[in-house]
Design a protein around this motif. Structure first.
Motif, PDB file in Angstrom:
ATOM      1  N   ARG A 175      -2.832 -63.085  -5.879  1.00  0.00           N
ATOM      2  CA  ARG A 175      -3.555 -63.497  -4.865  1.00  0.00           C
ATOM      3  C   ARG A 175      -3.367 -62.673  -3.694  1.00  0.00           C
ATOM      4  O   ARG A 175      -2.696 -61.453  -3.630  1.00  0.00           O
ATOM      5  CB  ARG A 175      -3.039 -64.818  -4.320  1.00  0.00           C
ATOM      6  N   MET A 176      -4.229 -62.653  -2.965  1.00  0.00           N
ATOM      7  CA  MET A 176      -4.209 -61.684  -1.481  1.00  0.00           C
ATOM      8  C   MET A 176      -3.263 -62.157  -0.606  1.00  0.00           C
ATOM      9  O   MET A 176      -2.596 -63.413  -0.580  1.00  0.00           O
ATOM     10  CB  MET A 176      -5.595 -61.632  -0.863  1.00  0.00           C
ATOM     11  N   VAL A 177      -2.581 -61.371   0.295  1.00  0.00           N
ATOM     12  CA  VAL A 177      -1.308 -61.631   1.185  1.00  0.00           C
ATOM     13  C   VAL A 177      -0.312 -62.657   0.447  1.00  0.00           C
ATOM     14  O   VAL A 177      -0.155 -63.684   0.920  1.00  0.00           O
ATOM     15  CB  VAL A 177      -2.070 -62.251   2.383  1.00  0.00           C
ATOM     16  N   PRO A 178       0.240 -62.172  -0.738  1.00  0.00           N
ATOM     17  CA  PRO A 178       1.038 -63.143  -1.536  1.00  0.00           C
ATOM     18  C   PRO A 178       2.353 -63.415  -0.602  1.00  0.00           C
ATOM     19  O   PRO A 178       3.145 -64.561  -1.086  1.00  0.00           O
ATOM     20  CB  PRO A 178       1.238 -62.292  -2.668  1.00  0.00           C
ATOM     21  N   ARG A 179       2.884 -62.501   0.280  1.00  0.00           N
ATOM     22  CA  ARG A 179       3.922 -62.962   0.900  1.00  0.00           C
ATOM     23  C   ARG A 179       3.938 -63.664   2.418  1.00  0.00           C
ATOM     24  O   ARG A 179       4.829 -64.020   3.204  1.00  0.00           O
ATOM     25  CB  ARG A 179       4.750 -61.451   1.476  1.00  0.00           C
ATOM     26  N   MET A 180       2.416 -64.177   2.376  1.00  0.00           N
ATOM     27  CA  MET A 180       2.100 -65.103   3.752  1.00  0.00           C
ATOM     28  C   MET A 180       1.354 -66.396   3.127  1.00  0.00           C
ATOM     29  O   MET A 180       1.569 -67.171   3.838  1.00  0.00           O
ATOM     30  CB  MET A 180       1.176 -64.060   4.383  1.00  0.00           C
ATOM     31  N   ASN A 320       2.800 -65.048  11.524  1.00  0.00           N
ATOM     32  CA  ASN A 320       1.744 -64.048  11.218  1.00  0.00           C
ATOM     33  C   ASN A 320       0.249 -64.847  11.388  1.00  0.00           C
ATOM     34  O   ASN A 320       0.186 -65.611  10.819  1.00  0.00           O
ATOM     35  CB  ASN A 320       1.600 -63.623   9.577  1.00  0.00           C
ATOM     36  N   VAL A 321      -0.636 -64.095  12.170  1.00  0.00           N
ATOM     37  CA  VAL A 321      -1.927 -64.538  12.289  1.00  0.00           C
ATOM     38  C   VAL A 321      -2.819 -63.414  12.115  1.00  0.00           C
ATOM     39  O   VAL A 321      -2.581 -62.320  12.661  1.00  0.00           O
ATOM     40  CB  VAL A 321      -2.168 -64.992  13.711  1.00  0.00           C
ATOM     41  N   LEU A 322      -3.500 -63.702  10.932  1.00  0.00           N
ATOM     42  CA  LEU A 322      -4.279 -62.675  10.302  1.00  0.00           C
ATOM     43  C   LEU A 322      -6.019 -62.925  10.383  1.00  0.00           C
ATOM     44  O   LEU A 322      -6.349 -63.687  10.176  1.00  0.00           O
ATOM     45  CB  LEU A 322      -3.945 -62.522   8.982  1.00  0.00           C
ATOM     46  N   ASP A 323      -6.655 -61.784  10.838  1.00  0.00           N
ATOM     47  CA  ASP A 323      -8.259 -61.766  10.825  1.00  0.00           C
ATOM     48  C   ASP A 323      -8.522 -61.064   9.799  1.00  0.00           C
ATOM     49  O   ASP A 323      -8.503 -59.805   9.968  1.00  0.00           O
ATOM     50  CB  ASP A 323      -8.739 -61.330  12.280  1.00  0.00           C
ATOM     51  N   THR A 324      -9.215 -61.828   8.610  1.00  0.00           N
ATOM     52  CA  THR A 324      -9.689 -60.864   7.552  1.00  0.00           C
ATOM     53  C   THR A 324     -11.189 -60.996   7.332  1.00  0.00           C
ATOM     54  O   THR A 324     -11.661 -62.090   6.868  1.00  0.00           O
ATOM     55  CB  THR A 324      -8.943 -61.575   5.983  1.00  0.00           C
ATOM     56  N   SER A 331       0.561 -68.053   9.321  1.00  0.00           N
ATOM     57  CA  SER A 331       1.651 -68.441   8.469  1.00  0.00           C
ATOM     58  C   SER A 331       2.709 -68.609   9.384  1.00  0.00           C
ATOM     59  O   SER A 331       3.047 -67.849  10.490  1.00  0.00           O
ATOM     60  CB  SER A 331       1.948 -67.520   7.468  1.00  0.00           C
ATOM     61  N   PHE A 332       3.588 -69.736   9.542  1.00  0.00           N
ATOM     62  CA  PHE A 332       4.467 -69.891  10.417  1.00  0.00           C
ATOM     63  C   PHE A 332       5.899 -70.552   9.741  1.00  0.00           C
ATOM     64  O   PHE A 332       5.630 -71.277   8.668  1.00  0.00           O
ATOM     65  CB  PHE A 332       4.266 -71.094  11.473  1.00  0.00           C
ATOM     66  N   GLY A 333       6.953 -69.712   9.908  1.00  0.00           N
ATOM     67  CA  GLY A 333       8.200 -70.462   9.375  1.00  0.00           C
ATOM     68  C   GLY A 333       8.407 -70.299   7.862  1.00  0.00           C
ATOM     69  O   GLY A 333       7.703 -69.506   7.170  1.00  0.00           O
ATOM     70  N   ASN A 334       9.121 -71.401   7.240  1.00  0.00           N
ATOM     71  CA  ASN A 334       9.189 -71.714   5.790  1.00  0.00           C
ATOM     72  C   ASN A 334       8.040 -72.019   5.248  1.00  0.00           C
ATOM     73  O   ASN A 334       7.961 -73.136   4.938  1.00  0.00           O
ATOM     74  CB  ASN A 334      10.447 -72.204   5.548  1.00  0.00           C
TER      75      ASN A 334
END
Length: 426
Positions: A175-180, A320-324, A331-334
């Motif tokens: 998937r896209m941004v898999p760490r987020m 992480n706040v992302l504009d794609t 994405s926040f915390g755990n």
């Protein structure tokens, strides 16, 4: 007292200025490994779009800013640290002695072992020189292939699309941004990108790059697909730039290990920013979180301790706040959840909206969102404030969209009411 700072990015610059404010008579040396004035890498996409010129990336606009601050700026790269002898060797032959040392060398791009990665027309997007090289090839209609669809990759992708290129993105994750993002959210972002005209290949690897006709390149993907490209950009991730510390005695894992004062295992040596693996009181673990707000916070804490003022890091921000391409995700915390925790999820695929909440007992410990911007401030307040939700947790399990109500109801009694006004504004 001589304060030596390795790294002229946001962490290094903020630390130098903080030291100067609190120790006006001390000597400060700032070492940056590029010939450019200190600049922000996060501004490079805006440079590629044409919203700013190169001076717009500079962290401080005045040409004599550092001279006025009596901060000596050296363009060189550290090659060795002698922690016991309190010296640093640079690649220009200089050896600098220090009383206090701050390691703020940031990250460098991961270089995957792909044949052809050294060919002309294959670039990273990390430095101002990279941006210059990309701009010459990423002209309207050019065929551009980007390796990597993580956080940094998606920011670069936005700039490339605005340049009018024919863009393909290859991501080895499923998937896209898999760490987020989780599977639902990551695939939602992929579908959105494809609707904007970007070809996305998730679950694929670039196996090799070959020279094509003229200046073109042929990119071979796993599964047999071959794509022609005028430019290939490698955005496959970054890692802390700490190789020069080998044998120094400064303890490193993924990054430079620090305590809550940003001090390493060697007294008088500190670390901050993307290269630091800082202790997070919130999770009880050490974390590398390579975002600029962390760099700023850690730099201030390190600098204050370097001048003898006790300061401690409250937490390592995991935001992480992302504009794609116009789709906002957070994405926040755990965000992946914790063992024994509960979660609530809401998905509207047609509207490209998704919300996932992760709980430990009655505390929101992490969350993801796609296409929802109203709750960004509230989510951060709940996660970082460790607000005990009480019976509001059960209400959120039934209806995750009641986040603002939960925050306003529970934050006041727990001393976090100051964030409520911000929550309303968001």
């Amino acid at each position: 007292m001589h304060h030596l700072i390795l790294g002229a990015g946001p962490a290094g610059v903020i630390a130098a200025e903080t030291i100067r404010k609190h120790a006006p008579g001390d000597q400060i040396t700032l070492v940056g490994d590029e010939r450019e004035p200190p600049y922000s890498r996060m501004a490079i996409p805006y440079l590629l779009v044409g919203d700013i010129g190169e001076p717009g990336t500079y962290l401080r606009k005045g040409a004599d800013h550092f001279a006025q601050q009596r901060i000596e700026l050296i363009h060189a790269q550290a090659t060795k640290v002698d922690a016991q002898g309190k010296t640093v060797t640079l690649d220009n032959g200089q050896t600098l002695a220090f009383d206090r040392l701050l390691i703020a060398t940031g990250s460098h791009p991961v270089r995957p072992p792909i044949p052809g990665l050294d060919l002309p027309g294959v670039d990273t997007c990390w430095t101002l020189q990279d941006a210059r090289d990309i701009a010459t090839r990423a002209v309207k209609g050019a065929r551009v292939l980007q390796m990597g669809a993580g956080f940094i990759g998606c920011i670069i992708m936005e700039a490339l699309q605005k340049r009018g290129v024919q863009l393909s993105v290859v991501e080895m994750g499923d998937r896209m941004v898999p760490r987020m993002m989780g599977e639902v959210a990551g695939n939602m972002i992929r579908d959105w990108c494809e609707r904007q005209g970007v070809r996305v290949y998730t679950g694929h690897k670039v196996e090799r790059i070959e020279k094509g006709e003229g200046d073109a390149l042929k990119v071979h993907l796993s599964g047999g697909t071959v794509l022609d490209a005028d430019l290939v950009i490698s955005a496959t991730g970054v890692r802390p730039a700490i190789g020069f510390l080998e044998g120094s005695g400064v303890q490193c894992l993924l990054g430079v290990l620090t305590d809550d004062c940003m001090q390493t295992n060697v007294p008088g040596i500190y670390a901050a920013g993307d290269c630091a693996e800082a202790f997070d009181p919130f999770t009880g673990k050490t974390i590398v979180s390579a975002i600029q707000p962390n760099a700023a916070d850690q730099a201030r804490v390190a600098a204050l301790n370097m001048v003898g003022q006790r300061a401690a890091l409250k937490l390592v921000t995991q935001i992480n706040v992302l504009d794609t391409l116009g789709l906002i995700s957070t994405s926040f915390g755990n965000w992946q959840g914790v063992p024994g925790g509960e979660h609530a999820e809401l998905t509207d695929t047609a509207a490209c909206r998704h919300l996932s909440l992760q709980f430990k007992d009655d505390v929101l410990v992490g969350c993801n969102s796609v296409g929802l911007t109203d709750h960004v401030g509230v989510m951060r307040g709940l996660v970082e404030g460790q607000i005990r939700l009480g019976d509001w947790k059960d209400r959120l399990l039934k209806d995750p969209m009641r986040l603002t109500e939960a925050y306003l109801a529970r934050a006041q009694g727990q001393g976090d009411w100051s964030g409520a006004a911000d929550a309303r504004r968001r």
